[in-house]
Design a protein around this motif. Structure first.
Motif, PDB file in Angstrom:
ATOM      1  N   ALA A 109       0.829  -1.209   0.000  1.00  0.00           N
ATOM      2  CA  ALA A 109       0.000   0.000   0.000  1.00  0.00           C
ATOM      3  C   ALA A 109       0.859   1.253   0.000  1.00  0.00           C
ATOM      4  N   ILE A 110       1.984   1.212   0.714  1.00  0.00           N
ATOM      5  CA  ILE A 110       2.899   2.361   0.758  1.00  0.00           C
ATOM      6  C   ILE A 110       3.645   2.508  -0.558  1.00  0.00           C
ATOM      7  N   ILE A 111       4.174   1.402  -1.073  1.00  0.00           N
ATOM      8  CA  ILE A 111       4.977   1.448  -2.302  1.00  0.00           C
ATOM      9  C   ILE A 111       4.127   1.880  -3.488  1.00  0.00           C
ATOM     10  N   ASN A 112       2.845   1.527  -3.484  1.00  0.00           N
ATOM     11  CA  ASN A 112       1.941   1.959  -4.557  1.00  0.00           C
ATOM     12  C   ASN A 112       1.910   3.473  -4.707  1.00  0.00           C
ATOM     13  N   GLU A 113       2.144   4.194  -3.599  1.00  0.00           N
ATOM     14  CA  GLU A 113       2.056   5.658  -3.601  1.00  0.00           C
ATOM     15  C   GLU A 113       3.380   6.333  -3.944  1.00  0.00           C
ATOM     16  N   MET A 114       4.445   5.572  -4.093  1.00  0.00           N
ATOM     17  CA  MET A 114       5.755   6.142  -4.391  1.00  0.00           C
ATOM     18  C   MET A 114       5.902   6.416  -5.883  1.00  0.00           C
ATOM     19  N   THR A 115       6.831   7.297  -6.226  1.00  0.00           N
ATOM     20  CA  THR A 115       7.108   7.544  -7.640  1.00  0.00           C
ATOM     21  C   THR A 115       7.799   6.332  -8.243  1.00  0.00           C
ATOM     22  N   SER A 116       7.699   6.191  -9.546  1.00  0.00           N
ATOM     23  CA  SER A 116       8.163   4.977 -10.217  1.00  0.00           C
ATOM     24  C   SER A 116       9.648   4.702 -10.015  1.00  0.00           C
ATOM     25  N   GLY A 144      16.981   4.120 -18.161  1.00  0.00           N
ATOM     26  CA  GLY A 144      15.860   3.253 -17.823  1.00  0.00           C
ATOM     27  C   GLY A 144      15.675   3.081 -16.335  1.00  0.00           C
ATOM     28  N   GLY A 145      16.766   3.015 -15.595  1.00  0.00           N
ATOM     29  CA  GLY A 145      16.686   2.849 -14.150  1.00  0.00           C
ATOM     30  C   GLY A 145      16.383   4.135 -13.412  1.00  0.00           C
ATOM     31  N   LEU A 146      16.623   5.278 -14.057  1.00  0.00           N
ATOM     32  CA  LEU A 146      16.424   6.570 -13.406  1.00  0.00           C
ATOM     33  C   LEU A 146      15.142   7.289 -13.848  1.00  0.00           C
ATOM     34  N   MET A 147      14.514   6.784 -14.895  1.00  0.00           N
ATOM     35  CA  MET A 147      13.387   7.516 -15.478  1.00  0.00           C
ATOM     36  C   MET A 147      12.133   7.431 -14.613  1.00  0.00           C
ATOM     37  N   LEU A 148      11.261   8.398 -14.847  1.00  0.00           N
ATOM     38  CA  LEU A 148       9.921   8.414 -14.264  1.00  0.00           C
ATOM     39  C   LEU A 148       8.937   7.933 -15.324  1.00  0.00           C
ATOM     40  N   THR A 149       8.001   7.085 -14.928  1.00  0.00           N
ATOM     41  CA  THR A 149       6.955   6.663 -15.863  1.00  0.00           C
ATOM     42  C   THR A 149       5.692   7.488 -15.675  1.00  0.00           C
ATOM     43  N   ILE A 207       5.870  -8.552  -1.908  1.00  0.00           N
ATOM     44  CA  ILE A 207       5.245  -7.230  -1.958  1.00  0.00           C
ATOM     45  C   ILE A 207       4.656  -6.958  -3.341  1.00  0.00           C
ATOM     46  N   LEU A 208       5.375  -7.339  -4.391  1.00  0.00           N
ATOM     47  CA  LEU A 208       4.885  -7.107  -5.751  1.00  0.00           C
ATOM     48  C   LEU A 208       3.564  -7.830  -6.002  1.00  0.00           C
ATOM     49  N   ILE A 209       3.410  -9.001  -5.417  1.00  0.00           N
ATOM     50  CA  ILE A 209       2.165  -9.760  -5.570  1.00  0.00           C
ATOM     51  C   ILE A 209       0.987  -9.009  -4.966  1.00  0.00           C
ATOM     52  N   LYS A 210       1.237  -8.284  -3.874  1.00  0.00           N
ATOM     53  CA  LYS A 210       0.174  -7.546  -3.186  1.00  0.00           C
ATOM     54  C   LYS A 210      -0.109  -6.181  -3.806  1.00  0.00           C
ATOM     55  N   MET A 211       0.786  -5.704  -4.658  1.00  0.00           N
ATOM     56  CA  MET A 211       0.593  -4.389  -5.268  1.00  0.00           C
ATOM     57  C   MET A 211      -0.475  -4.424  -6.341  1.00  0.00           C
ATOM     58  N   HIS A 212      -0.924  -3.222  -6.725  1.00  0.00           N
ATOM     59  CA  HIS A 212      -1.857  -3.119  -7.840  1.00  0.00           C
ATOM     60  C   HIS A 212      -1.185  -3.710  -9.082  1.00  0.00           C
ATOM     61  N   PRO A 213      -1.885  -4.588  -9.832  1.00  0.00           N
ATOM     62  CA  PRO A 213      -1.253  -5.289 -10.962  1.00  0.00           C
ATOM     63  C   PRO A 213      -0.553  -4.363 -11.952  1.00  0.00           C
ATOM     64  N   ASP A 214      -1.181  -3.232 -12.293  1.00  0.00           N
ATOM     65  CA  ASP A 214      -0.555  -2.312 -13.253  1.00  0.00           C
ATOM     66  C   ASP A 214       0.727  -1.711 -12.691  1.00  0.00           C
ATOM     67  N   GLU A 215       0.695  -1.324 -11.407  1.00  0.00           N
ATOM     68  CA  GLU A 215       1.879  -0.735 -10.787  1.00  0.00           C
ATOM     69  C   GLU A 215       2.987  -1.779 -10.635  1.00  0.00           C
ATOM     70  N   ALA A 216       2.595  -2.997 -10.271  1.00  0.00           N
ATOM     71  CA  ALA A 216       3.588  -4.065 -10.131  1.00  0.00           C
ATOM     72  C   ALA A 216       4.260  -4.368 -11.461  1.00  0.00           C
ATOM     73  N   ALA A 217       3.485  -4.336 -12.540  1.00  0.00           N
ATOM     74  CA  ALA A 217       4.048  -4.595 -13.867  1.00  0.00           C
ATOM     75  C   ALA A 217       5.077  -3.536 -14.241  1.00  0.00           C
ATOM     76  N   LYS A 218       4.771  -2.272 -13.893  1.00  0.00           N
ATOM     77  CA  LYS A 218       5.718  -1.191 -14.176  1.00  0.00           C
ATOM     78  C   LYS A 218       7.021  -1.376 -13.395  1.00  0.00           C
ATOM     79  N   VAL A 219       6.885  -1.787 -12.140  1.00  0.00           N
ATOM     80  CA  VAL A 219       8.081  -1.992 -11.306  1.00  0.00           C
ATOM     81  C   VAL A 219       8.921  -3.135 -11.867  1.00  0.00           C
ATOM     82  N   ARG A 220       8.262  -4.242 -12.225  1.00  0.00           N
ATOM     83  CA  ARG A 220       9.001  -5.385 -12.776  1.00  0.00           C
ATOM     84  C   ARG A 220       9.761  -4.983 -14.042  1.00  0.00           C
ATOM     85  N   LYS A 221       9.152  -4.120 -14.842  1.00  0.00           N
ATOM     86  CA  LYS A 221       9.814  -3.665 -16.063  1.00  0.00           C
ATOM     87  C   LYS A 221      11.010  -2.783 -15.737  1.00  0.00           C
TER      88      LYS A 221
END
Length: 509
Positions: A141-148, A190-195, A166-180
């Motif tokens: 819930a906390i990580i969902n609110e952080m910047t990408s 790629g590692g420093l960018m904002l989505t 934690i990724l399993i518990k995150m919102h699916p769309d947000e988790a997918a962005k993090v995995r990418k």
């Protein structure tokens, strides 16, 4: 008439006097009470002063004391307001003073958005330790609110098992962005960018874009909205649109008609940190759009994030030069972990020092005969190390700036040796003069002065070139340059001083 005996007439006057006296006293009491009540303006002033005194009393409390009280009282609203009022540096200090239980309680009591802000202010290693020990759902819930970019950095710092939970518990769309994002090197675009950016199709009208901004204003409020990015139907990057151009254009115009295409630079997702730093030094841009190999827009890298990454790298390199390996170290980390990281370098260093000390053991007879050399050996070793470290620092700086490449070893050596000759001669003359003034022996001065001069040349040669050689071998120059330099300059310095002394032993003993 008045009764001469003072009878009934006198008694009547006395009772009247008593009545007047009682009335007068009551009136005085009432008047005093009325006069003691201040006017409305004074009343508010006094109340304000009392409130101010109470507030000052609270302000004298340390933030930790205030937070501990609010945690005990379970005062969620006041705790959230208090945390919001603190500057970032105070939040970091506060969290380091709380134990793990209270850290978790604080993060769970305040709202997830504010908790995310707290986590983003902490050093990544400390934030990862705190989040890892939380319930996966609460952490998500906390990580969902952080910047990408901050989410990706935090997940990268965590153990793989905890991160996956934690990724399993995150919102699916947000988790997918993090995995990418965690697939990219943290020190690339790629590692420093904002989505979190705003992009519209080139076929959209100005009216469509403005209406979308208004409709989704709550969503976009935390975005870095200085530019609007324009893409094609296939999400191919087309160009950039300044916000003022959008707002001042004809609502019926299409974005393709007003988009800036010329002189618009985009960076590839694999662009390294050094190149990004150079680009921001060259161009006074707020950020660069990030594209993949298909020229599709996937994010935006901004100036501030690049500067932070450069500073963090410099800080870690400095720690490595001081023998702290394995990443960032904070005193809130487990003692055994901190000890292991330090010992990994110290244990190697003690072996290298034993090798250098073996030179002294080999010349112990000379040292016994000329005991004055024992005074100058540490000086020769230390001064040579200092000059070598200066050369290391310059090479490391030039490598980070990109002004020198690992293959330019000979050019760097020539530039260092020219400085080394001058400094070596000056230092040699100074220490030689000191030895002569102390012992009155010119040969002793020549021995120690010559040893320091030659060792200075060797030190700057090693210090200037070893970082380049290590970089070319894909070995971290910040970590290995120091031990190599120290060992060689100590061995050579002892060898030169004791060797020269052995040759001139009959003149200086």
């Amino acid at each position: 008439m008045c009764n001469p005996d003072g009878g009934p007439g006198f008694s009547t006057i006395q009772r009247g006097d008593y009545s007047l006296i009682i009335v007068f006293i009551v009136w005085q009491i009432i008047a005093k009470a009325l006069l003691s009540i201040p006017p409305e303006s004074d009343y508010h002033r006094i109340l304000s002063e009392k409130t101010h005194r109470d507030m000052n009393h609270k302000e004298t409390l340390q933030p930790c004391e205030v937070v501990n009280r609010l945690l005990k009282e379970n005062n969620r609203i006041e705790l959230t307001n208090f945390i919001e009022s603190l500057p970032a540096s105070e939040v970091v200090y506060l969290m380091s003073k709380l134990d793990r239980k209270d850290q978790h309680k604080l993060l769970l009591m305040i709202n997830p958005e504010e908790a995310a802000d707290v986590i983003e202010e902490l050093p990544e290693s400390q934030a990862a330790d705190i989040i890892e020990e939380m319930d996966a759902g609460s952490a998500a819930a906390i990580i969902n609110e952080m910047t990408s970019d901050d989410r990706a950095d935090l997940i990268n710092e965590m153990l793989e098992e905890d991160a996956e939970a934690i990724l399993i518990k995150m919102h699916p769309d947000e988790a997918a962005k993090v995995r990418k994002m965690i697939e990219y090197d943290p020190e690339t675009a790629g590692g420093l960018m904002l989505t979190e950016y705003i992009a519209y199709n080139e076929s959209s009208t100005v009216k469509d874009a403005i209406e979308d901004l208004r409709t989704n204003s709550e969503k976009y409020k935390n975005y870095h909205v200085r530019y609007i990015y324009v893409v094609s139907e296939n999400n191919l990057f087309v160009g950039v649109l300044q916000m003022q151009d959008l707002l001042l254009s004809n609502p019926k115009k299409r974005l393709s008609e007003i988009v800036i295409k010329k002189e618009v630079m985009a960076v590839n997702v694999d662009t390294p940190l050094e190149k990004l730093d150079d680009l921001f030094d060259t161009y006074n841009f707020y950020g660069f759009p990030v594209i993949d190999v298909q020229n599709q827009l996937i994010g935006v890298v901004i100036r501030n994030d690049v500067l932070v990454a450069v500073n963090e790298r410099a800080a870690l390199e400095h720690l490595e030069t001081q023998g702290i390996v394995g990443g960032d170290e904070l005193r809130t980390m487990p003692v055994l972990l901190r000890s292991r990281r330090r010992l990994s370098w110290l244990s190697i260093n003690i072996v290298l020092n034993l090798i250098a000390a073996s030179v002294i053991a080999f010349y112990q007879e000379t040292l016994s005969a000329v005991i004055a050399l024992a005074v100058f050996l540490p000086i020769i070793s230390d001064m040579s190390g200092c000059t070598g470290n200066q050369a290391v620092a310059v090479s490391m700086r030039e490598l980070s700036l990109g002004t020198v490449r690992p293959g330019e070893i000979f050019r760097v050596w020539l530039q260092e040796i020219s400085v080394g000759i001058i400094n070596g001669l000056v230092l040699g003359i100074l220490i030689g003069a000191a030895a002569y003034l102390w012992k009155g022996n010119i040969y002793l001065g020549i021995v120690v002065g010559g040893a320091l001069t030659i060792n200075t040349l060797i030190a700057v040669s090693i210090g200037g070139t070893v970082p380049l050689i290590l970089k070319k071998m894909n070995i971290d120059p910040a970590l290995a340059s120091g031990p190599i330099l120290t060992t060689i300059t100590d061995m050579v310095g002892f060898f030169l001083a004791l060797g020269f002394a052995t040759i001139a032993l009959h003149h200086i003993s």
